[in-house]
Structures are given as structure tokens and as C-alpha cells.
Scaffold this motif. Structure first.
Motif, PDB file in Angstrom:
ATOM      1  N   GLY A 156       0.842  -1.182   0.000  1.00  0.00           N
ATOM      2  CA  GLY A 156       0.000   0.000   0.000  1.00  0.00           C
ATOM      3  C   GLY A 156       0.878   1.232   0.000  1.00  0.00           C
ATOM      4  O   GLY A 156       2.096   1.149  -0.188  1.00  0.00           O
ATOM      5  N   THR A 157       0.287   2.377   0.255  1.00  0.00           N
ATOM      6  CA  THR A 157       1.058   3.625   0.221  1.00  0.00           C
ATOM      7  C   THR A 157       2.166   3.646   1.263  1.00  0.00           C
ATOM      8  O   THR A 157       3.276   4.094   0.989  1.00  0.00           O
ATOM      9  N   PHE A 158       1.867   3.124   2.457  1.00  0.00           N
ATOM     10  CA  PHE A 158       2.830   3.198   3.554  1.00  0.00           C
ATOM     11  C   PHE A 158       3.255   1.824   4.073  1.00  0.00           C
ATOM     12  O   PHE A 158       3.838   1.741   5.145  1.00  0.00           O
ATOM     13  N   TRP A 159       2.975   0.777   3.349  1.00  0.00           N
ATOM     14  CA  TRP A 159       3.277  -0.549   3.892  1.00  0.00           C
ATOM     15  C   TRP A 159       3.553  -1.582   2.800  1.00  0.00           C
ATOM     16  O   TRP A 159       3.199  -1.391   1.645  1.00  0.00           O
ATOM     17  N   LYS A 160       4.176  -2.666   3.232  1.00  0.00           N
ATOM     18  CA  LYS A 160       4.430  -3.824   2.387  1.00  0.00           C
ATOM     19  C   LYS A 160       4.110  -5.082   3.184  1.00  0.00           C
ATOM     20  O   LYS A 160       4.255  -5.099   4.404  1.00  0.00           O
ATOM     21  N   GLY A 161       3.695  -6.123   2.483  1.00  0.00           N
ATOM     22  CA  GLY A 161       3.357  -7.351   3.179  1.00  0.00           C
ATOM     23  C   GLY A 161       3.188  -8.527   2.240  1.00  0.00           C
ATOM     24  O   GLY A 161       3.607  -8.486   1.073  1.00  0.00           O
ATOM     25  N   LYS A 162       2.573  -9.594   2.773  1.00  0.00           N
ATOM     26  CA  LYS A 162       2.346 -10.823   2.024  1.00  0.00           C
ATOM     27  C   LYS A 162       0.876 -11.234   2.132  1.00  0.00           C
ATOM     28  O   LYS A 162       0.210 -10.970   3.146  1.00  0.00           O
ATOM     29  N   ARG A 163       0.401 -11.888   1.079  1.00  0.00           N
ATOM     30  CA  ARG A 163      -0.941 -12.469   1.083  1.00  0.00           C
ATOM     31  C   ARG A 163      -0.798 -13.960   0.752  1.00  0.00           C
ATOM     32  O   ARG A 163      -0.184 -14.325  -0.244  1.00  0.00           O
ATOM     33  N   MET A 164      -1.384 -14.799   1.604  1.00  0.00           N
ATOM     34  CA  MET A 164      -1.295 -16.241   1.391  1.00  0.00           C
ATOM     35  C   MET A 164      -2.688 -16.840   1.253  1.00  0.00           C
ATOM     36  O   MET A 164      -3.552 -16.638   2.103  1.00  0.00           O
ATOM     37  N   TYR A 165      -2.907 -17.566   0.160  1.00  0.00           N
ATOM     38  CA  TYR A 165      -4.153 -18.291  -0.061  1.00  0.00           C
ATOM     39  C   TYR A 165      -3.957 -19.742   0.394  1.00  0.00           C
ATOM     40  O   TYR A 165      -2.959 -20.380   0.020  1.00  0.00           O
ATOM     41  N   VAL A 166      -4.900 -20.252   1.162  1.00  0.00           N
ATOM     42  CA  VAL A 166      -4.893 -21.656   1.561  1.00  0.00           C
ATOM     43  C   VAL A 166      -6.145 -22.280   0.951  1.00  0.00           C
ATOM     44  O   VAL A 166      -7.271 -21.939   1.333  1.00  0.00           O
ATOM     45  N   TYR A 167      -5.949 -23.195   0.002  1.00  0.00           N
ATOM     46  CA  TYR A 167      -7.079 -23.712  -0.768  1.00  0.00           C
ATOM     47  C   TYR A 167      -7.945 -24.709   0.009  1.00  0.00           C
ATOM     48  O   TYR A 167      -9.146 -24.801  -0.234  1.00  0.00           O
ATOM     49  N   ASP A 168      -7.361 -25.445   0.915  1.00  0.00           N
ATOM     50  CA  ASP A 168      -8.109 -26.413   1.710  1.00  0.00           C
ATOM     51  C   ASP A 168      -8.122 -25.952   3.166  1.00  0.00           C
ATOM     52  O   ASP A 168      -7.106 -26.062   3.868  1.00  0.00           O
ATOM     53  N   PRO A 169      -9.224 -25.405   3.675  1.00  0.00           N
ATOM     54  CA  PRO A 169      -9.248 -24.884   5.052  1.00  0.00           C
ATOM     55  C   PRO A 169      -9.022 -25.970   6.101  1.00  0.00           C
ATOM     56  O   PRO A 169      -8.568 -25.671   7.204  1.00  0.00           O
TER      57      PRO A 169
ATOM     58  N   THR B 177      11.277   1.416   8.451  1.00  0.00           N
ATOM     59  CA  THR B 177      11.406   2.420   7.394  1.00  0.00           C
ATOM     60  C   THR B 177      10.793   1.944   6.081  1.00  0.00           C
ATOM     61  O   THR B 177      10.224   2.743   5.343  1.00  0.00           O
ATOM     62  N   HIS B 178      10.896   0.652   5.781  1.00  0.00           N
ATOM     63  CA  HIS B 178      10.354   0.168   4.513  1.00  0.00           C
ATOM     64  C   HIS B 178       8.846  -0.036   4.562  1.00  0.00           C
ATOM     65  O   HIS B 178       8.193  -0.145   3.533  1.00  0.00           O
ATOM     66  N   SER B 179       8.284  -0.087   5.784  1.00  0.00           N
ATOM     67  CA  SER B 179       6.843  -0.312   5.938  1.00  0.00           C
ATOM     68  C   SER B 179       6.389   0.225   7.288  1.00  0.00           C
ATOM     69  O   SER B 179       6.751  -0.313   8.336  1.00  0.00           O
ATOM     70  N   VAL B 180       5.595   1.298   7.249  1.00  0.00           N
ATOM     71  CA  VAL B 180       5.107   1.904   8.490  1.00  0.00           C
ATOM     72  C   VAL B 180       4.041   1.031   9.133  1.00  0.00           C
ATOM     73  O   VAL B 180       3.975   0.890  10.350  1.00  0.00           O
ATOM     74  N   GLY B 181       3.201   0.411   8.321  1.00  0.00           N
ATOM     75  CA  GLY B 181       2.101  -0.402   8.839  1.00  0.00           C
ATOM     76  C   GLY B 181       0.803  -0.034   8.146  1.00  0.00           C
ATOM     77  O   GLY B 181       0.678   1.020   7.528  1.00  0.00           O
TER      78      GLY B 181
END
Length: 608
Positions: A125-138, A280-284
Motif C-alpha cells: 500500500g502507500t505506507f506498507w508492504k506485506g504478504k498475502r497467502m491463499y490456503v485452498y483447503d481450510p 522504514t520500509h513499511s510503516v504499517g
């Protein structure tokens, strides 16, 4: 006109004649006046102060928010945050909205590759970086606990130990000074259909983020009887809930922080979002930003897990995010792990048989103690530099240097994934004996250990590291209902038990000078790493030549730096109870006996 020019020229000359200290002081005073006027006398400044206060409230140091908005407004903001968390948890879920895709049975299913189980991608996003993980079988998700009693476990260690594909942090915990040992869990922990830990009565609703045996994500506030009826198989405690039955819920928290969030789509796919923060690379990220991402995915239900310095994602044994803790990965009491064969993963009942739970702190944090020992044995860091003049006839002005040390605040306390929560109020050197509970039924009894006072807010607040939002009560004998048993109305624990004094293990305080000294602290079953003695050789005499017809040799005073070995705190180790085997992921919720646990919570030294 000439008079005005003369005045300005005279003033300019006077300013130029000022010393650097006077000029610096004047600039500092002027900036302070301008910034204060902007923050307290303008509308944009007020918005900034409220944002800063919110950012502090979701941490363990929320009391300091008064600096920005005052005590009265701070308390009002905390109350409003609690109210929005509780209101968002009220709506009951419509399980019919989730249509699970058919999955092969265990008997006929072939081994799945990591790509068939999960997909991980970068998001920002504008002030952050992260990861998104998909889990196909809950149903491949299992709630895992630490390997041994007395301390939490890093997620990377959990993943490698149990053969998981990936893992994210789950529930909150009491986290003194952001240096807790990750063992004093807050709320409930359920794995494989068994209640591994709880600090509340069976009929007391708790904030829950869990899964049924069919793989349906459940987020909200439920008591143990309701969880039993829903067939909950895996669960931890945290909040807030931000999407219910496909509808967005109101959010009044605008703070930015590291986040861990979870959601489920209509086809059963589970989505985890892990955002780095306070760097510094990601405020949140804000709660609203995460909510918008989930809405774009058309999820049905969404909420937050513990955040702050606890937020992290491990894939294939490797940490792929950057936790905000200065020591990297933290020890945690629970984590959601993804398995190809979840039926083979069994959570350890590490809280069984314990009579006290120690939250840890600076006095027994291994990385912190190593850091202090390194400073103690490093002459440059531990002693003031001594300068021996080589030319006595040309003395040099001494210069002063200042050093500052910053500490990172954590929160494994819940809030919509925040690291932030109100520190639990504890009595020093006391433990409370459990009182029997009047609520009983034919099912197995569960005794709830009380670890700390959680604030419905990361432990939290909706954005922090730390504790969940339930308040621990005097432990009593908690019983889980058998199938078909209804919750007793207003069950009241009976009987009282005397207060039994306990002896807290001595620990280590770290004064400003860097010398370690023993102090009474929380007594954890943790053995701190031993520190080694370090010897510093004395410098050799220095001969200072003087440019004179008569040369005199003056030996410099012999100096020696003595060091003492860091004091280590004696501790006792409580062996972990044997973990059950053969638990099935689809097993119905059952309860095994749990020994009452009473927290010992003496004060801990402040981290430098």
C-alpha cells in the motif's frame, strides 16, 4: 527607512555573533512554538494528534496517549475502541454462505505439493508492504502450540518440527515490556477439537478466531458451550472482526501497525494477510486498508489475529516477512500452520499440570541478556573513553558525546492484529489458589489457568502485539459440556481459596550503567543462557614526549578495567506434559482435564 535597515543589519550582526549553542537553542524554541501552535490550534494538527494517540493506544503503553490528547480524551478513545470491538463481534455467522469444495478423503488422497496447498504473493500500500497467502483447503490448517512448557516457540521452529508447509502467528499473550517469553497465552486455545488452554469460565464469551471440523472460519464472541455446538476444531483468541456475512463492519481505529488478518471466501478458500510495520520500509497498515483488500476478494467473514511485533509469515521453513521486533522472530504461544496431512499434527498440552504461569520479561529474555552481556564486556560501550594527551604543551578541549538507546514496544495482545494492549495489573509475589467452579457436567473437566489481566482491546487493541481482550478471573474448575448439554444460566463459582504466597525467582535488572543486578521478578520455568566472563587487558603505559631542550618522560597512569561476569537468575524448569497422539483433525470438540494455573506477576525491569 534607513532606521529600519540599520535595525535589521544590527540584529543580523548580533545573531552572527551568537555562539552555536545560542543559535541552536533559538531555532529549537522557534520550531517548538510553531509545531505546538500547529498541533493544538489547527484542525489538521488535531487530526494528527488523534492519529498519534490511536497509534499509542494500540500498544502496551497506551497510558502515554495523554501526551497528545489529554487524559480525559484518551480514556474516551479507549472506551470507544472497546465498544466497536464488542459490537462487531455480536452478529452471528450464517454458515450456509460457505460452500466448501469437495476434497478427497484421507484414505484416497495423494500427497499434495506446496503449490497445491498454498499460494503466496507480495502486496503493498502507500505506507506498507506485506504478504498475502491463499490456503485452498481450510481443513489443512491446524492450531499448533509450543514444544515445551515455560516458553513459547518461534513459528519457523514449529514449522520445521512438525513438518508444516507454512505458518502465521495466531492468538495473543501477556508480553511484559515487549520482551515476554510467549508462554502466558490469553483467551482460549483449541486444537484437534480439544481445549488445550482457557483462562475463562465455560459460560463466559471470548473473542474467537477459529475453524469448525468442516473448515468453516468462525469469528466472533462465543462461550465454550456455543463453540462445542458449532463443532469448533481449531481456535485462538483475538479481534477485531471487520467483515461479517459478507458485510463490512464499522471501524473507528485509524492507527498504522504491523497486522495479521484472516478471511474466508464463499468457496472455502482462506486468505491470510501479513503486513510489516514500524520500520522504514513499511510503516504499517490501518484496519480499514486490510478490510478493503478483503472486500475486493469478496470474502464472507474476516478478522484479525495478534499483530505488532508478533506478525510474521513462515513458508517452507523460511521467514518471508520482517517482524518489527529488534530480535527478529518472537516466541509465541500459538500459530496457525498449514499441513498436507493435518491429521498427523498434534498440539502439545504444555499448560497441563502447571500451577503458575510466568510471562517472562527483560530478566529472562535470552537475546536481551546476550545484548547486555556484550555491552558489559565491550570496553567502548561499558566504560567512558580515556584520552591520554600526547602534547601536554597543546591541551585539547574535551568533547562530550551522547549515546541513546531505543527500545521496541510489542504487543502480543489482541486487537485487530495489533501489538498493543493495556498491560495487565498484577500483584507482586503472590499467587492465587484456584477455586472450584459450581458448573459441572458429565464431560471432562477443564481447569482454566489465569495468566494475566487482558484488556479487550492486542492485548489488545485492534492493532497490536499482546494480549487478547478478555479479563482473567480467579481460576475455577471449568467444565466443558457434553453433547446436547445446555449452558447453565448465570453459573456462579463458589468457594474461595486463601492467598498463598509464592517465592518469585530472582532475575536480573539492568541499570543504566549496564551492570546486571538480581531482582525479584516473575518466576518463569525458563533457564536463561549462561554468560561468560570477559577479561579486558590493561593498556600499556604511554610515554608523552615534550618538545623542549630538556626531554622528560612521563609515564601515563596505569589503568585497568575490571569486569564481572553477568549475574544469571536461577530458575526452575517445569517439564512439559506428554502430548496426546493420534488426534484427528475432524474430531469433535472434546475436553481433557487441565490443572489450574495461577500467574505470578511481579514487576519486571524496564527494557533499556
Amino acid at each position: 527607512m534607513s532606521t529600519a535597515l540599520q535595525f535589521f543589519q544590527s540584529t543580523k550582526q548580533q545573531l552572527q555573533d551568537w555562539s552555536w549553542f545560542k543559535r541552536s537553542l533559538m531555532i529549537f524554541t522557534l520550531l517548538t512554538f510553531l509545531v505546538s501552535s500547529f498541533l493544538f490550534l489547527t484542525s489538521p494538527g488535531t487530526d494528527i494528534r488523534i492519529w498519534m494517540a490511536n497509534s499509542v493506544i494500540i500498544t502496551q503503553h497506551r497510558e502515554w496517549a495523554w501526551i497528545f490528547v489529554g487524559t480525559a480524551q484518551r480514556d474516551s478513545m479507549v472506551s470507544e475502541m472497546h465498544q466497536f470491538i464488542e459490537e462487531n463481534a455480536e452478529e452471528k455467522q450464517q454458515f450456509s454462505l460457505i460452500k466448501h469444495q469437495p476434497v478427497q478423503t484421507i484414505a484416497t488422497r495423494k500427497n499434495r505439493t506446496i503449490d497445491e496447498l498454498i499460494k503466496v504473493e507480495d502486496i503493498s500500500g502507500t505506507f506498507w508492504k506485506g504478504k498475502r497467502m491463499y490456503v485452498y483447503d481450510p481443513k489443512s490448517i491446524r492450531l499448533m502450540t509450543p514444544a515445551k512448557a515455560g516458553e513459547g516457540e518461534k513459528i519457523s521452529a514449529m514449522v520445521k518440527r512438525t513438518g508444516a508447509v507454512a505458518g502465521v502467528n495466531a492468538g495473543g499473550f501477556d508480553d511484559p515490556e515487549g520482551l515476554g517469553n510467549g508462554f502466558a497465552a490469553i483467551g482460549a486455545i483449541i486444537s484437534g477439537g480439544e481445549v488445550i488452554y482457557t483462562d475463562q469460565e465455560s459460560n463466559t464469551p471470548q473473542h474467537i478466531v477459529g475453524f469448525t471440523k468442516d473448515g468453516t472460519l468462525v469469528i466472533g464472541k462465543y462461550n465454550m458451550f456455543e463453540l462445542k455446538e458449532m463443532g469448533i476444531s481449531e481456535a485462538a483468541s483475538f479481534y477485531p472482526r471487520v467483515i461479517a456475512n459478507g458485510k463490512p463492519l464499522p471501524i473507528n481505529d485509524v492507527s498504522r501497525a504491523p497486522r495479521t488478518a484472516i478471511a474466508q471466501k464463499a468457496d472455502g478458500t482462506v486468505i491470510f494477510i501479513i503486513v510489516d510495520g514500524r520500520q522504514t520500509h513499511s510503516v504499517g497498515a490501518t484496519l480499514k486498508e486490510i478490510q478493503d483488500i478483503f472486500l475486493a476478494e469478496n470474502v464472507i467473514n474476516a478478522g484479525f489475529l495478534d499483530g505488532g511485533a508478533s506478525s510474521e509469515l513462515v513458508v517452507n521453513g523460511e521467514l518471508v516477512t520482517k517482524p518489527s521486533s529488534r530480535y527478529g522472530e518472537r516466541r509465541l504461544p500459538s500459530a496457525y500452520l498449514v499441513y498436507d496431512h493435518p491429521e498427523d499434527a498434534v498440539a502439545n498440552r504444555v499448560w497441563d499440570g502447571l500451577t503458575t504461569i510466568n510471562a517472562g520479561g527483560a530478566f529472562d529474555h535470552p537475546d536481551f541478556l546476550k545484548e547486555q552481556a556484550a555491552r558489559k564486556t565491550n570496553p567502548k560501550a561499558a566504560t567512558t573513553p580515556t584520552t591520554t594527551p600526547t602534547k601536554p604543551v597543546e591541551p585539547v578541549k574535551p568533547t562530550q558525546t551522547g549515546a541513546g538507546t531505543t527500545t521496541n514496544g510489542a504487543g502480543s495482545k489482541p486487537a485487530g492484529s495489533t501489538e498493543t494492549t493495556t498491560p495487565a495489573q498484577k500483584d507482586n509475589k503472590t499467587s492465587v489458589s484456584p477455586a472450584p467452579n459450581s458448573t459441572t457436567d458429565p464431560a471432562k473437566d477443564v481447569t482454566k489457568p489465569v495468566t494475566s489481566t487482558g484488556n479487550p482491546q492486542q492485548g489488545n487493541n485492534p492493532a497490536g502485539t499482546g494480549s487478547t481482550g478478555s479479563t482473567a478471573t480467579t481460576p475455577g474448575t471449568n467444565t466443558m459440556p457434553a453433547a446436547g448439554t445446555t449452558a447453565p444460566a448465570n453459573a456462579t463459582p463458589t468457594g474461595t481459596s486463601p492467598t498463598v504466597p509464592t517465592t518469585a525467582d530472582p532475575s536480573i535488572k539492568v541499570p543504566a550503567g549496564g551492570t546486571l543486578a538480581p531482582a525479584d521478578n516473575i518466576a518463569p520455568p525458563i533457564t536463561p543462557p549462561a554468560s561468560s566472563d570477559a577479561n579486558v587487558k590493561s593498556p600499556a603505559p604511554v610515554t608523552a614526549p615534550v618538545s623542549d631542550s630538556t626531554t622528560k618522560t612521563t609515564p601515563a597512569a596505569d589503568t585497568s578495567v575490571k569486569t564481572t561476569a553477568p549475574v544469571t537468575a536461577p530458575t526452575t524448569t517445569t517439564p512439559a506434559a506428554n502430548a496426546p497422539t493420534g488426534a484427528s483433525n475432524a474430531a469433535p470438540l472434546t475436553v481433557s482435564p487441565v490443572t489450574p494455573v495461577t500467574p505470578v506477576a511481579p514487576t519486571t525491569p524496564a527494557a533499556p
